[in-house]
Scaffold this active site. Structure first.
Site, PDB file in Angstrom:
ATOM      1  N   LYS A 275     -38.219   2.774  15.557  1.00  0.00           N
ATOM      2  CA  LYS A 275     -37.505   1.228  15.162  1.00  0.00           C
ATOM      3  C   LYS A 275     -38.903   0.537  14.815  1.00  0.00           C
ATOM      4  CE  LYS A 275     -33.858   0.898  18.449  1.00  0.00           C
ATOM      5  NZ  LYS A 275     -32.887   0.504  17.521  1.00  0.00           N
ATOM      6  N   ASP A 345     -32.410   7.431  16.049  1.00  0.00           N
ATOM      7  CA  ASP A 345     -32.191   6.350  16.875  1.00  0.00           C
ATOM      8  C   ASP A 345     -30.751   5.980  16.947  1.00  0.00           C
ATOM      9  OD1 ASP A 345     -32.799   3.833  17.824  1.00  0.00           O
ATOM     10  OD2 ASP A 345     -32.933   2.779  15.786  1.00  0.00           O
ATOM     11  N   GLU A 347     -28.910   7.527  19.276  1.00  0.00           N
ATOM     12  CA  GLU A 347     -28.870   8.315  20.401  1.00  0.00           C
ATOM     13  C   GLU A 347     -27.851   8.135  21.531  1.00  0.00           C
ATOM     14  OE1 GLU A 347     -30.727   5.583  20.178  1.00  0.00           O
ATOM     15  OE2 GLU A 347     -30.315   4.507  22.080  1.00  0.00           O
ATOM     16  N   ARG A 349     -24.746   7.381  21.208  1.00  0.00           N
ATOM     17  CA  ARG A 349     -23.565   8.246  20.899  1.00  0.00           C
ATOM     18  C   ARG A 349     -23.738   9.694  21.497  1.00  0.00           C
ATOM     19  NH1 ARG A 349     -23.402   6.704  14.719  1.00  0.00           N
ATOM     20  NH2 ARG A 349     -24.030   4.712  15.691  1.00  0.00           N
TER      21      ARG A 349
HETATM   22  N1  BES Z   1     -29.666   0.631  21.051  1.00  0.00           N
HETATM   23  C1  BES Z   1     -29.503   0.603  19.580  1.00  0.00           C
HETATM   24  C2  BES Z   1     -28.328  -0.519  19.097  1.00  0.00           C
HETATM   25  C3  BES Z   1     -28.905  -2.047  19.571  1.00  0.00           C
HETATM   26  C4  BES Z   1     -29.995  -2.808  18.880  1.00  0.00           C
HETATM   27  C5  BES Z   1     -28.607  -2.493  20.799  1.00  0.00           C
HETATM   28  C6  BES Z   1     -29.937  -4.029  19.040  1.00  0.00           C
HETATM   29  C7  BES Z   1     -29.003  -3.686  21.043  1.00  0.00           C
HETATM   30  C8  BES Z   1     -29.682  -4.586  20.136  1.00  0.00           C
HETATM   31  C9  BES Z   1     -29.059   1.849  19.222  1.00  0.00           C
HETATM   32  O1  BES Z   1     -29.282   2.983  19.820  1.00  0.00           O
HETATM   33  C10 BES Z   1     -29.668   1.940  17.665  1.00  0.00           C
HETATM   34  O2  BES Z   1     -30.450   2.053  17.525  1.00  0.00           O
HETATM   35  N2  BES Z   1     -28.493   2.018  16.834  1.00  0.00           N
HETATM   36  C11 BES Z   1     -28.549   2.213  15.475  1.00  0.00           C
HETATM   37  C12 BES Z   1     -27.684   3.238  14.776  1.00  0.00           C
HETATM   38  C13 BES Z   1     -28.014   3.708  13.505  1.00  0.00           C
HETATM   39  C14 BES Z   1     -29.175   4.462  13.429  1.00  0.00           C
HETATM   40  C15 BES Z   1     -26.788   4.643  13.033  1.00  0.00           C
HETATM   41  C16 BES Z   1     -28.535   0.980  14.872  1.00  0.00           C
HETATM   42  O3  BES Z   1     -27.884   0.099  15.272  1.00  0.00           O
HETATM   43  O4  BES Z   1     -29.447   0.720  13.889  1.00  0.00           O
HETATM   44 ZN    ZN Z   2     -30.045   2.735  21.738  1.00  0.00          ZN
HETATM   45 MN    MN Z   3     -31.094   3.631  18.962  1.00  0.00          MN
END
Ligand code: BES
Ligand code: ZN
Ligand code: MN
Length: 496
Positions: A275, A345, A347, A349
């Site tokens: 991230k 990222d 993860e 799911r």
């Molecule tokens: N934990 C994150 C989602 C998240 C983002 C929660 C901001 C709370 C605040 C999740 O694991 C994630 O990183 N999701 C990705 C999915 C993508 C790679 C398909 C996302 O939302 O960018």
């Molecule tokens: Zn996450």
């Molecule tokens: Mn993530």
């Protein structure tokens, strides 16, 4: 810890407590408020005449008594029109009252209820929930945080008879409020102080055997035997051992339990698909779904409803290292499906997929999973609602109507078959993410759906609501503790 006592009395003026008066918009003061107003030499009625005291929703006045009453202040809080005051309006108003009490460092208060809406269980529950939620203070790590502030006891004084249902609601709301505050505490805890192992300890402390909730811990070795490779694949980049924790509350004989599943990623760096640095610290809250599940079970342990519940939370870090899972890896899940890891990222799911497979083996009749799954959820809904998706419209509808009572907004998003096309892999049964950015929340849910067999299931994406960035009503800056009220509402709804 705050206690709320409810007594029916009219001994308002001689108490040393701060007097809190909820007022309805467009209603004349009753005898009791007139008494306060007289003692204050007409201060309140003058405010009404000037048009500053209206009883409108979200209004609140802190009125100093200048020695005219034994207490230092009177708090007048608006709850809107009597006919249209919702549970949530009341919760919001009471949250404001709590924070106002804190601002004057008042330890005790009495709330004076004039004739109105104080009859139902739901109003009683909303009132105490708002007070307990608004009184939350994040535990910090500075000298200042060692001092305790805020009130400890709150008495409700009414000149009218309060119904038993209302009084019962007050009790339950207080427990639910404390449950939400537990969830906030867990999610606010920095990730170095809430590694999966430390989290397990906290769960054991919150749920002693006297709670009636049993705890089974599946460590990495047992998870390996069970075939939870998707879960372990996420965990493998971290030196902290992961745990799948199973909670069972089974007071009823021969009844299929309802199933709760929570995402407990104690820190989400994104893994190799790392991230950006901006706000990455918020990813200590990526275990908020599991915190809601654990805290709902804590509430269950106190309210002891006659319904069987099984909960599974998947606790792990998502880190970067020489052992970390790579984009392009193919992993076999507990249910035998192969997954191509397109983005490390995505993860949440992966860990949920194995948790879902596991809970289905436990004979649950319905499943709700809760997770901070996608950033796209905030893009769609802002910080005003969580998203709900699922494979069973009637279960979704149940949650939507529960949401009206709990005040935790849920908004439905679609699970079209075609979304599966976004998750096509050349070499595996499914990819964990798409390269594009379309319908992120729907694709996340679509992935999870592939791990659910013939059972009614809903997925609640709480990523949008994870964190409150400003104070308002019962919202306190920091992690929100969202989801507990929804889960408790669902559990209580299942009591026959
Ligand atoms: N934990 C994150 C989602 C998240 C983002 C929660 C901001 C709370 C605040 C999740 O694991 C994630 O990183 N999701 C990705 C999915 C993508 C790679 C398909 C996302 O939302 O960018
Ligand atoms: Zn996450
Ligand atoms: Mn993530």
């Amino acid at each position: 810890m705050m206690t709320i006592l409810a007594t029916v009395s009219d001994s308002l003026i001689d108490k040393k407590h701060v007097v809190v008066i909820p007022v309805f918009e467009g209603e004349a003061f009753d005898q009791q408020i007139k008494g306060v107003d007289d003692a204050l030499k007409g201060t309140l009625s003058a405010m009404v005449e000037k048009g500053s005291l209206t009883g409108k929703k979200k209004s609140c006045h802190l009125v100093p008594t200048h020695g005219l009453l034994p207490c230092t202040h009177v708090i007048v809080v608006g709850v809107g029109k009597k006919e249209s005051c919702t549970n949530e309006d009341l919760r919001h108003a009471m949250g404001t009252v709590s924070r106002t009490l804190q601002s004057i460092k008042s330890a005790e208060a009495i709330i004076y209820l004039q004739k109105g809406i104080w009859d139902s269980f739901e109003y009683g529950k909303a009132l105490s929930e708002g007070l307990v939620l608004g009184g939350y203070q994040m535990t910090g790590y500075t000298k200042k945080d060692q001092e305790t502030t805020g009130y400890t006891s709150l008495e409700i004084v009414a000149s009218l008879a309060l119904s038993q249902a209302f009084l019962d609601g007050l009790k339950v709301g207080q427990v639910v409020g404390q449950g939400v505050n537990h969830a906030r505490d867990l999610a606010n805890t920095p990730a170095n102080l809430l590694t999966p192992s430390l989290y397990v300890k906290r769960i054991q402390e919150l749920l002693p055997s006297s709670s009636g909730v049993s705890i089974e811990i599946i460590d990495a070795q047992s998870a390996k035997k069970l075939g939870m490779n998707l879960f372990l694949g996420v965990a493998q980049g971290s030196t902290e051992p992961p745990y799948m924790v199973v909670l069972r509350y089974m007071p009823v004989a021969n009844q299929a339990p309802i199933g709760l599943v929570g995402k407990g990623v104690t820190f989400d760096s994104g893994g190799i698909s790392i991230k950006p640095a901006n706000k990455m610290s918020e990813m200590k809250g990526d275990m908020s779904g599991s915190a809601a599940v654990i805290s709902a079970m804590w509430v269950v342990g106190h309210v002891k409803p006659a319904v069987n519940v099984i909960a599974v939370v998947a606790l792990t870090e998502n880190m970067v290292s020489g052992n970390a899972q790579r984009p392009g890896d193919v992993v076999v899940g507990m249910n035998g499906k192969t997954v191509e890891i397109i983005n490390t990222d995505a993860e949440g799911r992966l860990v949920l997929a194995d948790a879902l497979s596991y809970i289905q083996q436990q004979g649950v009749k319905e499943i709700v999973d809760m997770a901070t799954l996608t950033g796209a959820c905030s893009v769609a809904l802002g910080d005003l609602a969580s998203a709900i998706l699922g494979n069973n419209q009637s279960l979704i509808d149940t949650f939507l109507s529960i949401s009206e009572q709990t005040g935790e907004r849920l908004w439905p998003l679609p699970l079209y078959d075609e979304y599966l096309g976004y998750l096509k892999s050349e070499i595996a049964d499914i990819a964990n993410a798409s390269e594009g950015r379309l319908a992120g929340t729907c694709t996340g849910a679509k992935f999870l759906e592939q791990f659910v067999e013939d059972v009614a299931w809903v997925h609640i994406d709480i990523a949008s609501m994870m964190h409150y960035s400003c104070q308002s009503g019962y919202r306190v800056k920091g992690m929100s503790g969202v989801g507990v009220r929804t889960l408790v509402g669902y559990i209580l709804n299942n009591v026959q």
